[in-house]
Scaffold this active site. Structure first.
Site, PDB file in Angstrom:
ATOM      1  N   GLU D 210       8.108  47.539  52.159  1.00 23.08           N
ATOM      2  CA  GLU D 210       8.478  46.419  53.010  1.00 23.08           C
ATOM      3  C   GLU D 210       8.255  46.833  54.456  1.00 23.08           C
ATOM      4  OE1 GLU D 210      12.507  46.075  51.574  1.00 23.08           O
ATOM      5  OE2 GLU D 210      13.287  47.091  53.328  1.00 23.08           O
ATOM      6  N   HIS D 248      18.481  44.910  55.669  1.00 25.27           N
ATOM      7  CA  HIS D 248      18.827  46.315  55.871  1.00 25.27           C
ATOM      8  C   HIS D 248      17.931  47.008  56.873  1.00 25.27           C
ATOM      9  CE1 HIS D 248      15.771  47.343  52.951  1.00 25.27           C
ATOM     10  NE2 HIS D 248      16.419  46.727  51.980  1.00 25.27           N
TER      11      HIS D 248
END
Lengths: 290, 382, 382, 290
Positions: D210, D248
Site C-alpha cells: 500500500e 494506519h
C-alpha cells in the site's frame, strides 16, 4: 610484528587540551607515536604540541586519517568519549586512560563494544606500547625495549615493574598492554592472549594479574586449551587479607573460593603457566620459556 | 560507599518500598522514647557495617520499656567486630510468615547488572549462593535497555515466590533496580523482604552500596556517605585525603602508586620476612601535596617502624613525587621513621636528583628497597 | 497528533529551549494589547496547521499599534488553505543573523530516531531535503541507548554550525530529543532556530507532532491536542468516534475495516467510474455501536448519494457488524441513502442472516458491491 | 511445506484471559492450531478453552515445549510482551496482533529483535496461517485453502480479500503472512519473500502493498535481484490524495517521489512483477505465473 599498535597507527587524542592530555601527547610524540590530531569540542582549529585539534573525533579521523584514539577526558565524560570514538568511522582502537569512570557508564560502553569490531583498552589503564614504534597512553617509554615478549597486565605500575625486569636482562617486548583493573574493561586477558597467540613475533607472554574477579582463572583455562605460545604469570595480592578492598575495584578478595591469589596461581600452574613469586622471577620464567 | 541501614531505608521508603516504622537514636533515652512511640515489640539494631549483626548481639527484639532500655544500653557503645556502635535504629517488629531476598548488583564477569530473588531470605545470602546456588533466581539486565517489566516478573516467578505476593515483590524489585540505575548503585538489596500473613511485603533490612566513582553525580548520597563513614582515625583521614588505604597489623609502612604494585610491595615485604603495616595507594598522577599527605598518614601510625616508598611513574611524575617527599620531610627537625624511596619511570631521574638524601634512603630496585625497609623495621624492633 | 505552534512553544520553553516573548490572542483587541505589551516589532502569526503560513498571508510583521490592529484584523477569521483562523500568536520579532533547522523524527526505514541539523533553516525543510540533501546533517540514534551527548555535538558540527553557537545548538537538540523521547514525539522540530548577532539561539517556531498511539500515556499533551483539533464538523466527529476518516470530494460513501481494504474500496469505486466521498476505517474488532456511528457519519455528509459497506472479518465479526447496521438503520423511517453491504470472513454467514434486507442491499463480492453502490450514486445524480 | 508455521508449531497465547485472546484462542484451536499454553502474569494455574495458563512465557515454553507465541495484550503492554517472548528460551516466532502499539516502543523492540534469531510478525497484523495446518492470529481460517501460493501483505483485511479471490478459483496457499502496516514492524516484505523463495512448495507469491514508506520499492528490487519464484503484486491507495493520511501510519502519501502508488507499481513492474488493478486481477496474474 606486534599487536594492535604498529607503524600505521595514527592517533587522535581526546582531551588533548587538558593538562594530562597535553603532557602525554608530548610524551607520545617524543616517543615517536604518530599523534595526528586532538579532539575537544569547541576547540577545533587550535593546536596542541603542533597537533591540530578538531571538535569531534569523526572530523579528526576523517581529516587526518586517524585509526586509533587515546582518551584523556575526565571521568564524568569518559564514557561519552568512548562512545564517540567507537562510533567514529576509521577508528578501530580506543585506549581509555581515564581513572574513576563510573561502573554503570562502563557497562553501557561495554554493551555497545560487543556490537563493534573496535578494540577498547581500559579504562583506568596505562595504555599499550609497541616498543620502538609507538605508545598509546601514559607508559614510560624509556623502560621498554623491542623484542618478542608479549605482556598483558591488569595493573599499570606493576606492568612497568615487570617490564623493567625484562628489559634489564635484555628481554625486549613485542607489545605491552595494560588492560586496566576496573570491574568492567574492554580488552581482557583472553582478548590480549588471543592477539599474542596470533602474532608470529611474540614468542612468550608475561601475564600479570591480581586478586579479585575470575579473569585470571578464565585466562588460565584459555591458555591451557588454545595457546601454543608459552606464558609466565604473576599474581599480586597474596598477602591481602580476605574481605578487604585493596585499591581499585578489581582488587578485592571475596573470601570465597575464587578470586584469591591461591585460586589464580593454581589455575595458572594447572594450565602449565609458571608463576613468579617476585616480578624478578617472572623475568626468570620468561627467560626459561624463550 | 555503603550507606547505613537507616539511610538506605530512608532512600528505599522515599522510592516507595514499604518499610517498617522506625526511628534513629543516639542515646539510650532516645531509643526508649522511640520504642514507646512505635509500640512493642520493637527491634533495636546497631547501625554499623558488619555482617551477622544479629548473631553478634547487635540486634535485639524487645517487648517492654525495661527491655528496650536494657537492650539500647547494651548495644549503644558496644564494639561490634571492631566497630564502635554510636547509633541504633529502633524499629517496629514485623510479624512475618516468609522471608525473601531481593537484590540488584553488577555481574562483573558479564558486564551487566543482575537482578536476584530468593525465597531463602533472612540469612546470609553469600552462604546460600555457595551452598545452594539454585535457590537464587537470577536475571541479567541489558544495560542498554534497562530492566523490562517482564524481567521483574520472570525472576520473581522463577524464584518460586507465591503468586499472591508476586506482583508486589516484582514491584519492590523494579524499584530497587530503578534506584540501582538512578543512584549509581553497586549493590542494592533487601534481605529479608518480609511477607506477612495478610500478604503484605515489608523491607526489614536495606543495603545500599554506591559506586564511589559516581559520587560526583550523587551529591545527596555522598553527603549521607560522609555521615556513614566508619573506621579508625587513620582510615577516616585516608578518606579525606582520597587515598585507597587499608590498615594492617605489621610495622613496615608502604606507600606506592597503583593497586597492583602496592599489593606486590606488600607481598614482597612478606616475602622478605617483614610485616606490612598498611596498603596505601596514592593513585595515578599524584602531585606533591598528595605525597606529603601520604607520608603524614603513615607517620601517624604508631605501629609503623619504617617506610618504603615505591613509585613507578606513568602519569605520576618522579620529580613531583620527590618534591612532595622533600616538602613533607623538611618539616621535621628529625625524621620520625626511616624512609626508603625507590623511584622509576616517568621523570624518575629528575626525581632522584631532587630527593634529599639526608632525609631519605634511596634504592634503585624494588627488591632492594623492600629489603632495606624490612631491615630498618627489624632494627627498630630489635 | 499535532500541537499548535503556541502549545509546542510552551512545551519547549518549559523544557528550557529559549523562545521569544509571546502571547496568544483570540480577538483583535487582545492581539493589539499583546503587541503593545511585548513592544514592536512583533510578528502576528495564525495558529493553524498549514505549511507555508507566511507566504499565504498568515504571518505579518508589524511595527506599530495601527499595523498590529490591521494585521490582527486581517488574520483572525481568515481562511488559510481551508482552515479557519481563530487564534494568533503575538510574538517578539527576533533580529537574527542566521537561521538553522533542528529536529528529531523517526526514520521508519531504519526503525530508529534520527536527529537532524541544517544551516538552511527558515525555509521548507522538505524542499531542502529533496533539492540539497547534503545540506541536512543526520545522526541516527540507537533507541536502546538514547542520544549520546557526543551525537548532538557531532551532528551540529557536521552540519557546519559555527563553533561559537555549536554548544547552545547541541543543547537545544538534546532537549528536543529528550522531549521526543519522553513525550512520545513523532516529529519535534525548531525551524527556524534563530542565531542573533550576539550568538544567542532562539526557537522562532516550534513543531511537535505526537504519536497518536501513545496519547494514553501523555495525558497533558492529549488535552492540548483536543484544543488543537481542527478540520470540519465531520472530521471532528470522526475524531470523537475514534475513526480514521478522510473527507474527499466524491459521492460514494465508503465504510470498511482495515486501511488497505478501505483504500482498495476507494480505488475500486474510482475503477468502476464512481467518485469516493470519503475514507472511513472502522478499525479491527468493531462492535455494533461503532458500526452505527460510522453509518451516522456517512449519512451526515450531504455529498454522499450511496454507501458501500465492505467488511472482511478477522477480529471484526460479521454478526456484530450486521447488528450494528440493523440498529443504525432501524432508527430511520426511511433509509436516507441506499446502502450496499458486503460481509466476508469471521462470522460472515451469521451476519448475512442477521442483515435486514429490507434496509440494505446485500452483495457477495467486493467488485459487485462497489459496482452496485456506484450505480446507485449515478442514479441519484442522474 | 510452508514457512514459519507447520505441524510442529506449538503456540503460547500471551493475553489469553482477555476477550480477544480467549475468542481467538478458541478460533485457533478450532482451526487445529496446537495452542499449548497461555501466559498471563498472576493467572498461572488457570485454564482457558482447556489450555493451561502460566504466569510467564518462559514457564509456558518450558513446561509445554512451546516454540511460538501470539500476543493479544493491550497496546500499553504489548512491547513488554514482545520482549518477554523474544527472551523466552525455545520461542522462535512471535506474532503480535495488538493494534496501536506506540511507535517508540516498537523501535526498541525492533532494536532487540536485530540481535536475536527470532521472527517477529507484526504488530498490528492479522497473523499468519499455513492452511490446513495451523493459524497464529486472527485470520478467518475458512477462506484459506492449502496449496502452493505464498502470500505476504501489509494490510489485514486486504489479505483476506486477495486470499478469497485465490481460493475461489482453486489457488491454495502455502502460507499467508500479514506483516502489518505499522511504521516499524518485525518481519518485512523482504524477510517474507526470502522465506518463500527458500520454500520448495511455494511456487508463486502474491504480495499486497500500500502507499507510504519505501518497503514495496525495496522489495521490488529484492525480487528482481534474488528471486526465482514468480511474484504478483497489488498496491492499495492509488486514489489517495497526496498529503492525506489514510488510516494506519503506513498509509500516508508523502507527496514526494517515493511512497506513492505509482512509484511502487512501477518499481514492481520494472522488476518483472505484474500488478493487478483489482484484487481479482492479482488472482489472474498468479494463475498465469503458476
Amino acid at each position: 610484528m606486534s599487536v594492535l599498535v604498529d607503524e600505521d597507527t595514527r592517533v587522535v587524542v581526546q582531551g588533548i587540551t587538558g593538562g594530562e592530555g597535553k603532557f602525554h601527547t608530548e610524551q607520545m610524540l617524543e616517543y615517536g607515536t604518530n599523534v595526528v590530531a586532538g579532539a575537544v569540542p569547541g576547540r577545533g582549529g587550535q593546536e596542541v604540541a603542533g597537533v591540530p585539534v578538531y571538535d569531534t573525533v569523526q572530523q579528526a579521523a576523517r581529516e587526518e586519517d586517524a585509526n586509533a584514539s587515546v582518551v584523556f577526558v575526565p571521568p564524568a565524560f569518559a564514557a561519552d568519549a568512548c562512545f564517540e570514538a567507537m562510533d567514529a568511522k576509521g577508528i578501530d582502537l580506543v585506549v581509555a586512560i581515564t581513572e574513576g569512570v563510573p561502573t554503570q557508564d562502563m557497562a553501557r560502553v561495554y554493551r555497545k563494544l560487543q556490537e563493534t569490531d573496535t578494540y577498547l583498552v581500559g579504562p583506568n589503564c596505562p595504555g599499550l606500547i609497541t616498543p620502538g614504534v609507538a605508545k598509546l597512553g601514559i607508559l614510560p617509554g624509556n623502560i621498554f625495549s623491542s623484542g618478542n615478549v608479549g605482556l598483558v597486565s591488569r595493573s599499570g605500575t606493576l606492568t612497568y615493574q615487570v617490564v623493567d625486569n625484562l628489559t634489564e636482562r635484555g628481554l625486549g617486548q613485542s607489545t605491552a598492554i595494560g588492560i586496566g583493573g576496573d570491574p568492567i574493561i574492554g580488552t581482557d586477558f583472553i582478548d590480549a592472549l588471543e592477539l599474542f597467540e596470533a602474532d608470529p613475533d611474540t614468542h612468550a607472554v608475561a601475564m600479570c594479574g591480581e586478586i579479585g574477579g575470575e579473569d585470571e582463572e578464565e585466562a588460565a583455562r584459555y591458555i591451557g586449551e588454545h595457546m601454543d605460545t608459552p606464558v609466565a604469570g604473576f599474581i599480586a595480592g597474596r598477602t591481602a587479607p580476605p574481605g578487604k578492598r585493596m585499591g581499585h575495584a578489581g582488587a578485592i578478595v571475596s573470601g570465597s573460593g575464587t578470586g584469591t591469589a591461591e585460586s589464580k596461581i593454581s589455575a595458572l600452574e594447572d594450565n602449565g603457566v609458571p608463576v613468579g613469586d617476585t616480578p624478578e622471577e617472572v623475568a626468570d620464567h620468561i627467560e626459561d620459556l624463550l | 560507599m555503603r550507606l547505613h541501614e537507616y539511610q538506605a531505608k530512608q532512600v528505599f521508603a522515599d522510592a516507595g518500598v514499604p518499610t517498617p516504622a522506625s526511628q534513629l537514636a543516639e542515646t539510650v533515652d532516645e531509643a526508649v522514647d522511640a520504642a514507646e512511640d512505635i509500640g512493642y515489640p520493637v527491634a533495636i539494631k546497631a547501625q554499623v557495617h558488619v555482617g551477622g549483626r544479629g548473631k553478634a548481639g547487635g540486634i535485639k527484639l524487645v517487648e517492654s520499656k525495661e527491655e528496650a532500655r536494657e537492650a539500647a544500653d547494651a548495644i549503644l557503645g558496644m564494639d561490634l567486630k571492631g566497630y564502635h556502635v554510636s547509633k541504633v535504629l529502633v524499629e517496629e517488629a514485623v510479624d512475618f510468615v516468609n522471608e525473601l531476598y531481593v537484590g540488584v548488583t553488577m555481574d562483573r564477569g558479564e558486564g551487566k547488572p543482575v537482578a536476584m530473588v530468593s525465597t531463602k531470605g533472612g540469612v546470609n545470602i553469600e552462604e546460600v549462593a555457595e551452598e545452594d546456588p539454585d535457590a537464587i533466581a537470577r536475571e541479567h539486565i541489558d544495560p542498554a535497555f534497562g530492566m523490562h517489566p517482564f524481567q521483574a516478573r520472570k525472576v520473581v516467578y522463577e524464584a518460586g515466590v507465591d503468586r499472591d505476593v508476586a506482583n508486589d515483590v516484582a514491584s519492590v524489585l523494579t524499584t530497587l533496580y530503578q534506584l540501582w540505575d538512578d543512584r549509581d548503585g553497586a549493590d542494592v538489596e533487601v534481605n529479608p523482604l518480609m511477607i506477612t500473613s495478610d500478604d503484605e511485603v515489608i523491607a526489614a533490612d536495606a543495603v545500599m552500596n554506591i559506586d564511589g566513582d559516581a559520587l560526583f553525580r550523587q551529591p545527596e548520597l555522598a553527603e549521607m556517605g560522609e555521615e556513614a563513614a566508619e573506621g579508625d582515625e587513620l582510615e577516616q583521614k585516608a578518606d579525606e585525603y582520597g587515598f585507597d588505604y587499608v590498615r594492617l597489623s605489621g610495622n613496615v609502612g608502604i606507600i606506592g602508586n597503583g593497586a597492583g604494585l602496592v599489593m606486590t610491595t606488600l607481598d614482597l615485604v612478606d616475602y622478605y620476612g617483614g610485616k606490612p603495616a598498611n596498603f596505601l595507594d596514592v593513585g595515578g598522577g599524584a602531585k606533591a601535596d598528595r605525597i606529603a599527605n601520604a607520608l603524614d598518614m603513615v607517620f601517624s601510625d604508631d605501629n609503623v617502624d619504617s617506610v618504603v616508598f615505591n613509585i613507578f611513574g606513568g602519569i605520576t611524575r618522579g620529580d613531583e613525587v620527590a618534591q612532595g617527599i622533600n616538602q613533607a620531610l623538611e618539616q621535621f627537625d628529625e625524621i620520625p621513621k626511616p624512609v626508603v624511596v625507590r623511584l622509576a619511570g616517568t621523570n624518575a631521574e629528575e626525581g632522584m636528583e631532587i630527593l634529599n638524601e639526608e632525609l631519605v634512603t634511596v634504592e634503585y630496585t624494588l627488591e632492594d628497597a623492600v629489603q632495606r625497609a624490612v631491615e630498618f623495621a627489624q632494627e627498630v624492633e630489635a
